[in-house]
Design an enzyme around this catalytic site. Structure first.
Site, PDB file in Angstrom:
ATOM      1  N   GLU A  75      10.571  -8.086  -4.240  1.00 45.13           N
ATOM      2  CA  GLU A  75      11.069  -6.781  -3.761  1.00 45.13           C
ATOM      3  C   GLU A  75      10.651  -6.665  -2.306  1.00 45.13           C
ATOM      4  OE1 GLU A  75      12.927  -4.981  -5.509  1.00 45.13           O
ATOM      5  OE2 GLU A  75      12.434  -5.245  -7.613  1.00 45.13           O
ATOM      6  N   LEU A  76      11.606  -6.820  -1.396  1.00 43.38           N
ATOM      7  CA  LEU A  76      11.228  -6.976   0.019  1.00 43.38           C
ATOM      8  C   LEU A  76      11.705  -5.799   0.867  1.00 43.38           C
ATOM      9  CD1 LEU A  76      12.026 -10.802   0.189  1.00 43.38           C
ATOM     10  CD2 LEU A  76       9.920  -9.673  -0.534  1.00 43.38           C
TER      11      LEU A  76
ATOM     12  N   GLU B 109      13.885  -3.479  10.333  1.00 46.55           N
ATOM     13  CA  GLU B 109      13.401  -2.445   9.430  1.00 46.55           C
ATOM     14  C   GLU B 109      12.446  -1.533  10.212  1.00 46.55           C
ATOM     15  OE1 GLU B 109      10.610  -3.730   6.376  1.00 46.55           O
ATOM     16  OE2 GLU B 109      11.321  -2.161   5.033  1.00 46.55           O
TER      17      GLU B 109
ATOM     18  N   GLY C 156       6.726  -6.395  -0.879  1.00 47.74           N
ATOM     19  CA  GLY C 156       6.170  -6.365   0.470  1.00 47.74           C
ATOM     20  C   GLY C 156       7.224  -6.782   1.475  1.00 47.74           C
ATOM     21  N   SER C 157       6.757  -7.299   2.593  1.00 46.55           N
ATOM     22  CA  SER C 157       7.674  -7.592   3.697  1.00 46.55           C
ATOM     23  C   SER C 157       8.445  -8.896   3.437  1.00 46.55           C
ATOM     24  CB  SER C 157       6.885  -7.696   4.993  1.00 46.55           C
ATOM     25  OG  SER C 157       5.959  -8.749   4.885  1.00 46.55           O
TER      26      SER C 157
ATOM     27  N   LYS D 224      -3.332  -8.474  -7.021  1.00 47.25           N
ATOM     28  CA  LYS D 224      -3.905  -8.592  -5.663  1.00 47.25           C
ATOM     29  C   LYS D 224      -3.220  -7.475  -4.857  1.00 47.25           C
ATOM     30  CE  LYS D 224      -3.783  -9.852  -1.170  1.00 47.25           C
ATOM     31  NZ  LYS D 224      -4.408  -8.630  -0.682  1.00 47.25           N
ATOM     32  N   HIS D 225      -3.962  -6.425  -4.605  1.00 48.71           N
ATOM     33  CA  HIS D 225      -3.382  -5.279  -3.911  1.00 48.71           C
ATOM     34  C   HIS D 225      -3.557  -5.445  -2.403  1.00 48.71           C
ATOM     35  CE1 HIS D 225      -1.419  -1.536  -3.972  1.00 48.71           C
ATOM     36  NE2 HIS D 225      -2.018  -0.979  -5.021  1.00 48.71           N
TER      37      HIS D 225
ATOM     38  N   CYS E 107      10.458   1.409   1.266  1.00 49.18           N
ATOM     39  CA  CYS E 107      11.480   0.362   1.400  1.00 49.18           C
ATOM     40  C   CYS E 107      12.869   0.952   1.219  1.00 49.18           C
ATOM     41  CB  CYS E 107      11.228  -0.727   0.368  1.00 49.18           C
ATOM     42  SG  CYS E 107      11.039  -0.071  -1.284  1.00 49.18           S
TER      43      CYS E 107
ATOM     44  N   TRP F  45       0.806  -1.214   0.000  1.00 49.94           N
ATOM     45  CA  TRP F  45       0.000   0.000   0.000  1.00 49.94           C
ATOM     46  C   TRP F  45       0.842   1.269   0.000  1.00 49.94           C
ATOM     47  CZ3 TRP F  45       2.173   2.361   3.962  1.00 49.94           C
ATOM     48  CH2 TRP F  45       2.823   1.537   4.894  1.00 49.94           C
ATOM     49  N   ASN F  46       2.166   1.180   0.197  1.00 46.23           N
ATOM     50  CA  ASN F  46       2.914   2.405   0.525  1.00 46.23           C
ATOM     51  C   ASN F  46       3.052   3.371  -0.652  1.00 46.23           C
ATOM     52  OD1 ASN F  46       4.726   0.635  -0.664  1.00 46.23           O
ATOM     53  ND2 ASN F  46       6.464   1.356   0.519  1.00 46.23           N
TER      54      ASN F  46
HETATM   55  P1  NAP Z   1       3.060  -7.144   3.525  1.00 45.43           P
HETATM   56  O1  NAP Z   1       2.338  -7.318   4.797  1.00 45.43           O
HETATM   57  O2  NAP Z   1       4.106  -8.128   3.165  1.00 45.43           O
HETATM   58  O3  NAP Z   1       1.928  -7.064   2.384  1.00 45.43           O
HETATM   59  C1  NAP Z   1       2.238  -6.929   1.023  1.00 45.43           C
HETATM   60  C2  NAP Z   1       1.184  -7.649   0.204  1.00 45.43           C
HETATM   61  O4  NAP Z   1       1.202  -9.039   0.521  1.00 45.43           O
HETATM   62  C3  NAP Z   1      -0.235  -7.170   0.453  1.00 45.43           C
HETATM   63  O5  NAP Z   1      -0.963  -7.243  -0.753  1.00 45.43           O
HETATM   64  C4  NAP Z   1      -0.750  -8.195   1.441  1.00 45.43           C
HETATM   65  O6  NAP Z   1      -2.145  -8.334   1.430  1.00 45.43           O
HETATM   66  C5  NAP Z   1      -0.096  -9.460   0.928  1.00 45.43           C
HETATM   67  N1  NAP Z   1       0.033 -10.492   1.946  1.00 45.43           N
HETATM   68  C6  NAP Z   1       0.150 -10.337   3.289  1.00 45.43           C
HETATM   69  N2  NAP Z   1       0.273 -11.546   3.883  1.00 45.43           N
HETATM   70  C7  NAP Z   1       0.225 -12.479   2.905  1.00 45.43           C
HETATM   71  C8  NAP Z   1       0.297 -13.888   2.894  1.00 45.43           C
HETATM   72  N3  NAP Z   1       0.474 -14.597   4.008  1.00 45.43           N
HETATM   73  N4  NAP Z   1       0.223 -14.524   1.716  1.00 45.43           N
HETATM   74  C9  NAP Z   1       0.068 -13.825   0.571  1.00 45.43           C
HETATM   75  N5  NAP Z   1      -0.015 -12.490   0.514  1.00 45.43           N
HETATM   76  C10 NAP Z   1       0.074 -11.811   1.666  1.00 45.43           C
HETATM   77  O7  NAP Z   1       3.783  -5.738   3.456  1.00 45.43           O
HETATM   78  P2  NAP Z   1       3.215  -4.324   3.872  1.00 45.43           P
HETATM   79  O8  NAP Z   1       3.253  -4.164   5.332  1.00 45.43           O
HETATM   80  O9  NAP Z   1       1.916  -4.114   3.192  1.00 45.43           O
HETATM   81  O10 NAP Z   1       4.309  -3.373   3.174  1.00 45.43           O
HETATM   82  C11 NAP Z   1       5.459  -2.959   3.816  1.00 45.43           C
HETATM   83  C12 NAP Z   1       6.649  -3.853   3.490  1.00 45.43           C
HETATM   84  O11 NAP Z   1       6.861  -3.857   2.090  1.00 45.43           O
HETATM   85  C13 NAP Z   1       7.928  -3.338   4.089  1.00 45.43           C
HETATM   86  O12 NAP Z   1       8.680  -4.419   4.576  1.00 45.43           O
HETATM   87  C14 NAP Z   1       8.624  -2.694   2.912  1.00 45.43           C
HETATM   88  O13 NAP Z   1      10.011  -2.593   3.035  1.00 45.43           O
HETATM   89  C15 NAP Z   1       8.225  -3.584   1.809  1.00 45.43           C
HETATM   90  N6  NAP Z   1       8.347  -2.885   0.522  1.00 45.43           N
HETATM   91  C16 NAP Z   1       9.350  -3.248  -0.329  1.00 45.43           C
HETATM   92  C17 NAP Z   1       9.524  -2.581  -1.526  1.00 45.43           C
HETATM   93  C18 NAP Z   1      10.620  -2.936  -2.485  1.00 45.43           C
HETATM   94  O14 NAP Z   1      10.571  -2.508  -3.639  1.00 45.43           O
HETATM   95  N7  NAP Z   1      11.612  -3.703  -2.098  1.00 45.43           N
HETATM   96  C19 NAP Z   1       8.659  -1.542  -1.860  1.00 45.43           C
HETATM   97  C20 NAP Z   1       7.658  -1.205  -0.967  1.00 45.43           C
HETATM   98  C21 NAP Z   1       7.498  -1.895   0.220  1.00 45.43           C
HETATM   99  P3  NAP Z   1      -3.067  -7.835   2.664  1.00 45.43           P
HETATM  100  O15 NAP Z   1      -2.970  -6.349   2.692  1.00 45.43           O
HETATM  101  O16 NAP Z   1      -4.409  -8.337   2.303  1.00 45.43           O
HETATM  102  O17 NAP Z   1      -2.501  -8.437   3.910  1.00 45.43           O
END
Ligand code: NAP
Length: 458
Positions: free
Chosen positions: A228-229, A359, A206-207, A154-155, A262, A130-131
């Site tokens: 991309e984590l 992080e 994501g994470s 899937k957002h 990130c 979402w960021n």
């Molecule tokens: P997140 O919890 O990992 O969620 C990202 C996506 O994954 C969302 O669509 C989420 O859906 C989905 N998701 C969550 N749990 C899941 C599971 N068990 N199985 C499948 N999909 C799942 O991350 P966030 O808190 O939204 O975002 C912040 C993180 O993203 C930070 O760690 C940041 O560093 C990282 N990030 C990395 C980059 C990069 O380019 N490297 C860029 C931006 C952000 P739901 O919302 O429905 O849970």
């Protein structure tokens, strides 16, 4: 079942949107898959005008889309406007470069014609955070589409309106129905999507823990993935740096997007001889930030995207203070509605403290003081992550040499780490693998095929 859209700055409910059930998912995937097959047969030159149309629609709807971003995740409106403009730039870029990036690579050989060609893989599942609700999706979508693939999104569940608006952008631009499809589903649906035969590959942003789980599922299904984590980017300031410039950029590097990026600089690793001067200038710049209503033009720090994230950040700050860090500014949640957190700088952080190891996804900076450039590089690498890094020195040759010793997907010398459609973007170590943007990002989701053509002989 419904998905709720909340404004994190006011806690107001903005709307409820029906979640796609199994039947809706199946019929949407069927349409997406058929569209992709037709799209794949077009010559790349026939696809390019569609990309230009996407850029035009983004620019036309810029105000409306930027407002949605701010309402759903709380960042200042000025930053949301910039995000939409950057998405348009990315589509322009791939429209201009797509033909060159996808041109056959002819390999010199004797009698035969040998070449490497790039064929699409099919539908790419994008699981996105979402960021940057538009940029994260659109930076992946432009290369995927120009290559002849389709995208199924899937957002994150806190930005359903952005997710639906993204699909609408592609409809408005006249792309074939379903070529870009949004599925409003919860994270529990992702595993089934990865296994679905109509999904060819997966891109995840994501994470790190979720990335690990998605990688395992995609690996089990033998589907190509880009991850991309998370990150804990170092911002290294050497004794010969331009301290004023470094401190001014440090404020942007840590606090833009309300610290929820990130590639935000998170650990400021500073040579001891200049650390007091850097800290003073960094604090002075941070003091000028304006925390408040993200819709106001002068706001520079909006609400964090969720109360839970704010609470998690505060736990990390408090733990680090208990471990010996010193608060120079901020350090507290802001009272009242919304998920606001004071822009925070912790000094005298040492390796091993919570904010140095984990992080921090919000407006909190950590200053670590070191004795030498060698120690700075060692501390910079003392993290499980390896996304971006910034290095400040007036000696550009030495800085370039030192940059090779930093374990990261990108090093910016005397500059802000930023994604750029022309450059590759991605991480190493636990920040993931694969690349986005540039020609490398495009080739991630292509079948890189060798075609050898020669006269028949026995
Ligand atoms: P997140 O919890 O990992 O969620 C990202 C996506 O994954 C969302 O669509 C989420 O859906 C989905 N998701 C969550 N749990 C899941 C599971 N068990 N199985 C499948 N999909 C799942 O991350 P966030 O808190 O939204 O975002 C912040 C993180 O993203 C930070 O760690 C940041 O560093 C990282 N990030 C990395 C980059 C990069 O380019 N490297 C860029 C931006 C952000 P739901 O919302 O429905 O849970």
């Amino acid at each position: 079942m419904m998905m709720n859209s909340f404004n994190p700055a006011t806690d107001a409910l903005l709307g409820k949107f029906p979640i796609h059930d199994a039947q809706a998912i199946d019929s949407r995937l069927r349409v997406a898959s058929a569209s992709q097959k037709t799209w794949a047969r077009l010559d790349v030159r026939q696809r390019l005008p569609y990309l230009l149309q996407v850029a035009a629609v983004l620019r036309r709807k810029k105000q409306e889309l930027a407002l949605l971003i701010t309402l759903e995740m709380g960042k200042p409106l000025s930053e949301s406007l910039g995000e939409i403009e950057k998405c348009a730039w990315n589509f322009d870029h791939y429209a201009q470069q797509g033909e060159t990036f996808l041109a056959d690579q002819v390999v010199a050989s004797s009698a035969a014609d040998s070449r490497i060609v790039f064929d699409p893989l099919g539908l790419v599942l994008a699981v996105m955070p979402w960021n940057y609700p538009f940029w994260q999706v659109m930076r992946a979508a432009a290369p995927v589409l120009v290559g002849g693939n389709g995208m199924v999104l899937k957002h994150a569940s806190n930005v359903p309106q952005c997710a639906l608006a993204l699909e609408q952008v592609f409809k408005d631009a006249g792309l074939p129905e379903g070529l870009f499809t949004t599925l409003l589903v919860e994270s529990s649906a992702v595993q089934g999507l990865i296994q679905d035969d109509r999904i060819a590959a997966v891109t995840f942003t994501g994470s790190t823990p979720v990335g690990r789980s998605i990688a395992a599922q995609a690996g089990q299904a033998l589907k190509k993935q880009v991850l991309e984590l998370g990150g804990s980017d170092p911002f290294v300031v050497l004794a010969d740096a331009d301290i004023e410039a470094a401190a001014a950029v440090a404020v942007k590097a840590r606090f833009s997007n309300t610290g929820q990026s990130c590639i935000s600089a998170k650990r400021f690793i500073v040579e001891r001889s200049i650390a007091d001067r850097f800290a003073e200038a960094f604090v002075a710049g941070t003091r000028k930030l304006v925390v408040g209503d993200p819709l106001q033009a002068n706001t520079t720090i909006g609400s964090m995207a969720r109360g839970k994230l704010r609470d998690e950040l505060h736990v990390q700050v408090r733990a680090s203070v208990r471990e010996g860090a010193q608060v120079l500014i901020g350090g507290q949640p802001v009272e009242g509605p919304g998920a606001y957190y004071e822009p925070t700088i912790l000094d005298h952080v040492t390796p091993g403290m919570t904010v140095a190891m984990e992080e921090t996804f919000g407006p909190a900076a950590a200053i670590l003081r070191v004795a030498s450039a060698d120690e700075a590089i060692a501390v910079a690498n003392d993290t499980p992550f390896g996304l971006g890094a910034s290095l400040w020195s007036r000696d550009l040759d030495r800085a370039r040499q030192l940059s090779r010793r930093i374990e990261a997907g990108a090093v910016f010398v005397n500059g802000l780490v930023a994604s750029d459609p022309r450059l590759s973007f991605g991480g190493t170590k636990q920040s993931g693998y694969g690349r986005e943007l540039g020609h490398l990002g495009l080739h991630e989701f292509m079948n890189i095929k060798t075609v050898w053509t020669g006269p028949a002989r026995i």
